[in-house]
Motif scaffolding. Sequence first.
Motif, PDB file in Angstrom:
ATOM      1  N   UNK A  47       0.805  -1.219   0.000  1.00 30.98           N
ATOM      2  CA  UNK A  47       0.000   0.000   0.000  1.00 30.98           C
ATOM      3  C   UNK A  47       0.838   1.269   0.000  1.00 30.98           C
ATOM      4  N   UNK A  48       2.177   1.128  -0.130  1.00 25.94           N
ATOM      5  CA  UNK A  48       3.055   2.296  -0.193  1.00 25.94           C
ATOM      6  C   UNK A  48       3.409   2.892   1.154  1.00 25.94           C
ATOM      7  N   UNK A  49       3.073   2.184   2.246  1.00 25.08           N
ATOM      8  CA  UNK A  49       3.361   2.707   3.584  1.00 25.08           C
ATOM      9  C   UNK A  49       4.700   2.181   4.098  1.00 25.08           C
ATOM     10  N   UNK A  50       5.344   3.011   4.914  1.00 25.69           N
ATOM     11  CA  UNK A  50       6.545   2.587   5.641  1.00 25.69           C
ATOM     12  C   UNK A  50       6.205   2.641   7.125  1.00 25.69           C
ATOM     13  N   UNK A  72       7.227   3.161  15.982  1.00 27.77           N
ATOM     14  CA  UNK A  72       7.903   4.448  16.192  1.00 27.77           C
ATOM     15  C   UNK A  72       7.312   5.513  15.263  1.00 27.77           C
ATOM     16  N   UNK A  73       7.122   5.137  13.994  1.00 29.52           N
ATOM     17  CA  UNK A  73       6.578   6.092  13.025  1.00 29.52           C
ATOM     18  C   UNK A  73       5.941   5.333  11.866  1.00 29.52           C
ATOM     19  N   UNK A  74       4.834   5.858  11.360  1.00 29.22           N
ATOM     20  CA  UNK A  74       4.175   5.298  10.177  1.00 29.22           C
ATOM     21  C   UNK A  74       3.890   6.430   9.213  1.00 29.22           C
ATOM     22  N   UNK A 163       8.349  12.922  13.286  1.00 30.93           N
ATOM     23  CA  UNK A 163       7.936  13.439  11.981  1.00 30.93           C
ATOM     24  C   UNK A 163       8.767  12.810  10.877  1.00 30.93           C
ATOM     25  N   UNK A 164       8.106  12.405   9.809  1.00 31.64           N
ATOM     26  CA  UNK A 164       8.808  11.896   8.613  1.00 31.64           C
ATOM     27  C   UNK A 164       8.561  12.882   7.480  1.00 31.64           C
ATOM     28  N   UNK A 165       9.635  13.370   6.895  1.00 29.17           N
ATOM     29  CA  UNK A 165       9.473  14.340   5.797  1.00 29.17           C
ATOM     30  C   UNK A 165      10.353  13.941   4.616  1.00 29.17           C
ATOM     31  N   UNK A 166       9.817  14.050   3.389  1.00 30.82           N
ATOM     32  CA  UNK A 166      10.641  13.703   2.223  1.00 30.82           C
ATOM     33  C   UNK A 166      11.655  14.811   1.938  1.00 30.82           C
TER      34      UNK A 166
END
Length: 444
Positions: A47-50, A72-74, A163-166
């Motif tokens: 589904x494109x998730x990490x 921890x993060x999704x 926070x996850x940021x590209x």
Amino acid sequence: MRQRNGDIQWCFSQVKGTLEDDVTDADIISCVEFNHDGDLLATGDKGGRVVIFQRDPISKNSIPRRGEYNVYSTFQSHEPEFDYLKSLEIEEKINKIRWLRRKNQAHFLLSTNDKTIKLWKVSERDKRVEGYNTKEENGAIRDPACITALRVPTIKPMELMVEASPRRIFANAHTYHINSISVNSDQETYLSADDLRINLWHLEITDQSFNIVDIKPTNMEELTEVITAAEFHPVECNVLVYSSSKGTIRLCDMRSAALCDHHSKLFEEPEDPTNKSFFSEIISSISDVKLSNSGRYMISRDYLSVKVWDLQMETKPIECYPVHEYLRSKLCSLYENDCIFDKFECCWSGNDCAIMTGSYNNFFRVFDRNTKRDLTLEAARDIAKPKTLLKPRKVCTGGKRKKDEISVDCLDFNKKILHTAWHPSENVVAVAATNNLFLFQDKL
């Protein structure tokens, strides 16, 4: 590794994901990867998730140490796209994840689908600033006329936010589907490979890459092989290897030529004429290649076996471990249900003394290179109690079946373990079984 009578003993640690039978396609795990110190574990799905799991600090420092991880993060890494020029749908499925070595408080990882690679920054925030002069606490800009005194902003603690940021998006460089990415030991460049080409990227430059391998023939009708996996050497930044559907592995040295169309070494095992059959070419295709942590050896996975190669010896592998030889008689039906094209991955233990790879029926195999013993284990829901010892499984091919054995005709080919990962310094392994992530560790 703890052993009893020479056997490695593994026990159940955790299982992640819903245990219901009704599985949506998007939840199927498509890659698993520990970071360099093993404190983080990332999975990608169709589904494109990490999803990133973090080692539980109490389990890490307890005696004996336990391998327990919490979410921890999704984040959504890739979305489905459409290539209008080719009228092609581009799936959001994550094909590979690779961690960069940590340089500061943040973590960085690369994730890729069939066409686009993204560099993600994962950072923590547990403080916020209050008392701005020019804006209210809700973020609204204050009227300068109302500001009659200067305030010194203060830093206040807040609930931890991850926070996850590209940070970078590397796109439009591959005509075919990306099957591999690998970060170089210099931590500045990385490679991406598709069926016919390997590109070299700089992590800071998104709009250009350098083509280092191109096996595309002038006339596509002459195409005889495709690239199946590629990886940089763990220590020497100029060396890379890539495997092909013909069962060969090529080692390239970027110092000898900028375009590595001419390999430095070719690793190939001569075919055994006694085993030649209609399926020989398909089952000899290498689905994964991994260099050892020391950089001295590499393993290659084909459909029926795992082979260990010494980089100093091209003529034949130094070790060969059959994974599920009992399937050789079933190749015809495996061809009909397309299972023969499954791409199993393999991985090294942190000390290079053991190898792990998957099989069908949610079985996975661990091979000890020192004792030459091998183990078949099952990632099963009925063992989902912490510290439950895993019982070795055996498959019988005919005749009378013993009590603990399972007949080769009863194997479930829909339950397959394609993706596995081994902690870089401990005996903790992560095994992806459809939509579940199982964590096992050596017996406490």
